[in-house]
Design a protein around this motif. Sequence first.
Motif, PDB file in Angstrom:
ATOM      1  N   VAL A 147       0.857  -1.195   0.000  1.00 43.97           N
ATOM      2  CA  VAL A 147       0.000   0.000   0.000  1.00 43.97           C
ATOM      3  C   VAL A 147       0.892   1.243   0.000  1.00 43.97           C
ATOM      4  O   VAL A 147       0.655   2.188  -0.758  1.00 43.97           O
ATOM      5  CB  VAL A 147      -0.962  -0.006   1.206  1.00 43.97           C
ATOM      6  N   ALA A 148       1.945   1.218   0.801  1.00 42.34           N
ATOM      7  CA  ALA A 148       2.873   2.363   0.861  1.00 42.34           C
ATOM      8  C   ALA A 148       3.644   2.521  -0.448  1.00 42.34           C
ATOM      9  O   ALA A 148       3.952   3.641  -0.865  1.00 42.34           O
ATOM     10  CB  ALA A 148       3.849   2.176   2.023  1.00 42.34           C
ATOM     11  N   LYS A 149       3.955   1.396  -1.114  1.00 38.85           N
ATOM     12  CA  LYS A 149       4.792   1.464  -2.311  1.00 38.85           C
ATOM     13  C   LYS A 149       4.010   1.759  -3.596  1.00 38.85           C
ATOM     14  O   LYS A 149       4.578   2.224  -4.580  1.00 38.85           O
ATOM     15  CB  LYS A 149       5.588   0.166  -2.474  1.00 38.85           C
ATOM     16  N   TYR A 150       2.719   1.410  -3.614  1.00 36.75           N
ATOM     17  CA  TYR A 150       1.875   1.635  -4.802  1.00 36.75           C
ATOM     18  C   TYR A 150       0.632   2.421  -4.390  1.00 36.75           C
ATOM     19  O   TYR A 150      -0.496   1.945  -4.546  1.00 36.75           O
ATOM     20  CB  TYR A 150       1.478   0.296  -5.436  1.00 36.75           C
TER      21      TYR A 150
ATOM     22  N   ASP B  65      10.781   2.610  -7.842  1.00 33.25           N
ATOM     23  CA  ASP B  65       9.488   2.491  -7.157  1.00 33.25           C
ATOM     24  C   ASP B  65       8.644   3.712  -7.469  1.00 33.25           C
ATOM     25  O   ASP B  65       9.181   4.798  -7.677  1.00 33.25           O
ATOM     26  CB  ASP B  65       9.688   2.405  -5.635  1.00 33.25           C
ATOM     27  N   LEU B  66       7.344   3.542  -7.454  1.00 30.48           N
ATOM     28  CA  LEU B  66       6.436   4.680  -7.612  1.00 30.48           C
ATOM     29  C   LEU B  66       6.680   5.700  -6.511  1.00 30.48           C
ATOM     30  O   LEU B  66       6.706   6.910  -6.757  1.00 30.48           O
ATOM     31  CB  LEU B  66       4.972   4.212  -7.507  1.00 30.48           C
ATOM     32  N   ASN B  86      12.265   7.426  -7.629  1.00 25.84           N
ATOM     33  CA  ASN B  86      10.812   7.447  -7.438  1.00 25.84           C
ATOM     34  C   ASN B  86      10.177   7.934  -8.732  1.00 25.84           C
ATOM     35  O   ASN B  86      10.407   9.068  -9.159  1.00 25.84           O
ATOM     36  CB  ASN B  86      10.414   8.347  -6.256  1.00 25.84           C
ATOM     37  N   THR B  87       9.376   7.084  -9.358  1.00 24.78           N
ATOM     38  CA  THR B  87       8.819   7.421 -10.676  1.00 24.78           C
ATOM     39  C   THR B  87       7.595   8.329 -10.559  1.00 24.78           C
ATOM     40  O   THR B  87       7.096   8.800 -11.575  1.00 24.78           O
ATOM     41  CB  THR B  87       8.420   6.147 -11.454  1.00 24.78           C
ATOM     42  N   GLU B  88       7.114   8.536  -9.333  1.00 22.16           N
ATOM     43  CA  GLU B  88       5.926   9.379  -9.093  1.00 22.16           C
ATOM     44  C   GLU B  88       4.753   8.966  -9.961  1.00 22.16           C
ATOM     45  O   GLU B  88       4.122   9.800 -10.622  1.00 22.16           O
ATOM     46  CB  GLU B  88       6.273  10.852  -9.293  1.00 22.16           C
ATOM     47  N   GLY B  89       4.475   7.705  -9.997  1.00 23.48           N
ATOM     48  CA  GLY B  89       3.305   7.211 -10.721  1.00 23.48           C
ATOM     49  C   GLY B  89       3.635   6.449 -11.985  1.00 23.48           C
ATOM     50  O   GLY B  89       2.831   5.639 -12.440  1.00 23.48           O
ATOM     51  N   ILE B 115      19.441  -3.365 -11.469  1.00 22.94           N
ATOM     52  CA  ILE B 115      18.378  -2.360 -11.529  1.00 22.94           C
ATOM     53  C   ILE B 115      17.072  -3.065 -11.180  1.00 22.94           C
ATOM     54  O   ILE B 115      16.578  -3.896 -11.949  1.00 22.94           O
ATOM     55  CB  ILE B 115      18.281  -1.738 -12.942  1.00 22.94           C
ATOM     56  N   GLU B 116      16.560  -2.786  -9.988  1.00 19.26           N
ATOM     57  CA  GLU B 116      15.287  -3.391  -9.596  1.00 19.26           C
ATOM     58  C   GLU B 116      14.174  -2.504 -10.132  1.00 19.26           C
ATOM     59  O   GLU B 116      13.928  -1.411  -9.646  1.00 19.26           O
ATOM     60  CB  GLU B 116      15.181  -3.530  -8.063  1.00 19.26           C
ATOM     61  N   ASN B 117      13.503  -2.985 -11.164  1.00 17.01           N
ATOM     62  CA  ASN B 117      12.470  -2.212 -11.841  1.00 17.01           C
ATOM     63  C   ASN B 117      11.208  -2.092 -10.983  1.00 17.01           C
ATOM     64  O   ASN B 117      11.079  -2.792  -9.974  1.00 17.01           O
ATOM     65  CB  ASN B 117      12.149  -2.879 -13.184  1.00 17.01           C
ATOM     66  N   VAL B 118      10.297  -1.231 -11.364  1.00 10.87           N
ATOM     67  CA  VAL B 118       8.989  -1.118 -10.717  1.00 10.87           C
ATOM     68  C   VAL B 118       8.278  -2.480 -10.813  1.00 10.87           C
ATOM     69  O   VAL B 118       8.391  -3.170 -11.816  1.00 10.87           O
ATOM     70  CB  VAL B 118       8.136  -0.034 -11.434  1.00 10.87           C
ATOM     71  N   GLY B 119       7.586  -2.867  -9.759  1.00  6.18           N
ATOM     72  CA  GLY B 119       6.838  -4.133  -9.773  1.00  6.18           C
ATOM     73  C   GLY B 119       5.729  -4.079 -10.799  1.00  6.18           C
ATOM     74  O   GLY B 119       4.702  -3.431 -10.579  1.00  6.18           O
TER      75      GLY B 119
END
Lengths: 221, 221
Positions: A147-150, B65-66, B86-89, B115-119
């Motif tokens: 929830v915190a990460k997305y 991460d977002l 932080n991709t901010e969305g 490089i750990e990509n966004v889930g």
Amino acid sequence: MKIIAAKKILRANEQHAERNRANFNKAGVLTVNMVGSPGCGKTTFLEALFTELDGRVAPAVIEGDLASTIDAERIEKLGVPVVQINTEGACHLDATMVAAACDTLELDRIGLLVIENVGNLVCTAGFDLGEHVRIVLLSTSEGDDKVAKYPTIFQKSDALLVTKSDLLPYGNFRLPRVADDMKRLAPKAVIFQLSAVTGEGVQQVADWLVEQCRRDVKVSR
Amino acid sequence: MKIIAAKKILRANEQHAERNRANFNKAGVLTVNMVGSPGCGKTTFLEALFTELDGRVAPAVIEGDLASTIDAERIEKLGVPVVQINTEGACHLDATMVAAACDTLELDRIGLLVIENVGNLVCTAGFDLGEHVRIVLLSTSEGDDKVAKYPTIFQKSDALLVTKSDLLPYGNFRLPRVADDMKRLAPKAVIFQLSAVTGEGVQQVADWLVEQCRRDVKVSR
């Protein structure tokens, strides 16, 4: 230029979504946009839900997937009307895809339409499909930091279903952490803990959905 | 118009990716783009990997991460250099974000950059970051139909890490089904089964990565 294009797409989607919602209201169908990560248990939850509903409302499903008809086949086995949308790579459903799928359904005979979105905890957040209720699923095996990460997708949801509670003894998922994050992001959202394996919580979600059907659809007809 | 814009973005990304790869080659860094669903165990795997590597190569991490710095804080605790993006969305990393992150790292002192990509099992598939190796993670709790349902990302991967093998007794995940689907989509990809809880398979992946470091980087220097 890129930003304008994105805004245009979103504005067009909003218009299609409003049209969908008007159609759903006219037909008296409560529509749920169900979102969550790949493998969080969306289709498995639907199998348990439809058994639990046991005819209290007439369900139908729109299945969104990049490829395959795996999920639609599972729903079809239950005798529930289902339409499969293959997005061919696209990362979320949009309102026009849903409108096209609805053309193949008899909305007047449906009480609850569940749109199972593409498994994606990011992109599905941005697109209104014309639904009345948005439900997000989070499985205990995904971890309690999600929830915190997305935050975007959780912020825009009316209910959180914490699935796979049967796996709680084998991990370190803390429901209070998730509940705290939800309280901050979406204070009005209801939270259910459930397991399709043990059956925990399925009845409570079914009752809540039947209540939403009465409130959102019957009143607005 | 929309299609042209998308193509332009992808073409620009490819150019940035090639520039990144040239920089990595020059510095002798093997770079891994690690993708998978939210909660599939990417950061937990890295924690186990770095302990297992035990100085055989010098690692560093770029975390995508977002929102939040949850993952970067976990990596920092291990004494491994880490940059949080932080991709901010935004639903995936792109090559320019990675280039900006690399400006803050001392590439000459690094042997393995993960490089750990966004889930996200969908959108991350389309963007080359300049990596040498792409690794996709799939946890056993996500179900064995995911390769068939999200083919693009698996097709473009060099290795599949089936994580959370400790949960196998509590579900119905069949590795042969996944292996069959991978054989069809990505016949050259290697498959590892592992668990960060029991330690199964971590050494094998570490050995394989050290081997890739020798092959891809040392030779090209």
